[in-house]
Motif scaffolding. Structure first.
Motif, PDB file in Angstrom:
ATOM      1  N   UNK A 107       0.827  -1.218   0.000  1.00 59.77           N
ATOM      2  CA  UNK A 107       0.000   0.000   0.000  1.00 59.77           C
ATOM      3  C   UNK A 107       0.856   1.260   0.000  1.00 59.77           C
ATOM      4  N   UNK A 108       1.922   1.267   0.797  1.00 57.99           N
ATOM      5  CA  UNK A 108       2.764   2.459   0.922  1.00 57.99           C
ATOM      6  C   UNK A 108       3.829   2.565  -0.162  1.00 57.99           C
ATOM      7  N   UNK A 109       4.001   1.498  -0.955  1.00 60.49           N
ATOM      8  CA  UNK A 109       4.989   1.534  -2.025  1.00 60.49           C
ATOM      9  C   UNK A 109       6.354   1.022  -1.631  1.00 60.49           C
ATOM     10  N   UNK A 110       6.512   0.506  -0.431  1.00 65.73           N
ATOM     11  CA  UNK A 110       7.793  -0.071  -0.031  1.00 65.73           C
ATOM     12  C   UNK A 110       8.072  -1.369  -0.781  1.00 65.73           C
ATOM     13  N   UNK A 111       7.023  -2.038  -1.201  1.00 69.45           N
ATOM     14  CA  UNK A 111       7.127  -3.240  -2.032  1.00 69.45           C
ATOM     15  C   UNK A 111       6.282  -3.029  -3.287  1.00 69.45           C
ATOM     16  N   UNK A 112       6.807  -3.460  -4.386  1.00 72.91           N
ATOM     17  CA  UNK A 112       6.078  -3.478  -5.657  1.00 72.91           C
ATOM     18  C   UNK A 112       5.469  -2.119  -6.023  1.00 72.91           C
ATOM     19  N   UNK A 113       6.240  -1.075  -5.824  1.00 71.18           N
ATOM     20  CA  UNK A 113       5.763   0.278  -6.129  1.00 71.18           C
ATOM     21  C   UNK A 113       5.421   0.445  -7.603  1.00 71.18           C
ATOM     22  N   UNK A 114       6.088  -0.289  -8.463  1.00 68.31           N
ATOM     23  CA  UNK A 114       5.866  -0.148  -9.902  1.00 68.31           C
ATOM     24  C   UNK A 114       4.746  -1.037 -10.435  1.00 68.31           C
ATOM     25  N   UNK A 115       4.133  -1.825  -9.566  1.00 68.48           N
ATOM     26  CA  UNK A 115       3.044  -2.707 -10.012  1.00 68.48           C
ATOM     27  C   UNK A 115       1.797  -1.883 -10.333  1.00 68.48           C
ATOM     28  N   UNK A 116       1.138  -2.208 -11.430  1.00 63.87           N
ATOM     29  CA  UNK A 116      -0.100  -1.497 -11.771  1.00 63.87           C
ATOM     30  C   UNK A 116      -1.256  -1.988 -10.899  1.00 63.87           C
ATOM     31  N   UNK A 117      -2.367  -1.301 -10.948  1.00 61.47           N
ATOM     32  CA  UNK A 117      -3.580  -1.734 -10.257  1.00 61.47           C
ATOM     33  C   UNK A 117      -4.325  -2.693 -11.172  1.00 61.47           C
ATOM     34  N   UNK A 118      -4.790  -3.797 -10.629  1.00 60.73           N
ATOM     35  CA  UNK A 118      -5.509  -4.803 -11.421  1.00 60.73           C
ATOM     36  C   UNK A 118      -6.854  -4.262 -11.901  1.00 60.73           C
ATOM     37  N   UNK A 119      -7.368  -4.871 -12.949  1.00 62.78           N
ATOM     38  CA  UNK A 119      -8.688  -4.516 -13.478  1.00 62.78           C
ATOM     39  C   UNK A 119      -9.812  -5.126 -12.652  1.00 62.78           C
TER      40      UNK A 119
END
Length: 59
Positions: free
Chosen positions: A37-49
């Motif tokens: 949620x805060x971007x510490x992990x997987x910050x570059x992941x898009x939001x799913x559909x």
């Protein structure tokens, strides 16, 4: 938690799911959900559909 699950974690958070519900579904620690949620992990992941079909219904 993996890069493959991060997009739907982001969607579930955006849709108002509690972090503990998401963590229970993944059988993982709530802290990992918070880090996504805060971007510490997987910050570059898009939001799913959409959420997985077996994801619990929102309360």
């Amino acid at each position: 938690m993996t890069a493959e699950t991060a997009p739907f974690i982001k969607l579930a958070i955006a849709e108002g799911y509690y972090q503990h519900v998401i963590a229970a579904y993944l059988n993982d620690n709530q802290g990992r959900v918070s880090e996504t949620k805060t971007g510490k992990r997987h910050a570059d992941a898009p939001v799913a559909d959409q959420l997985p079909a077996d994801f619990p219904l929102a309360a």
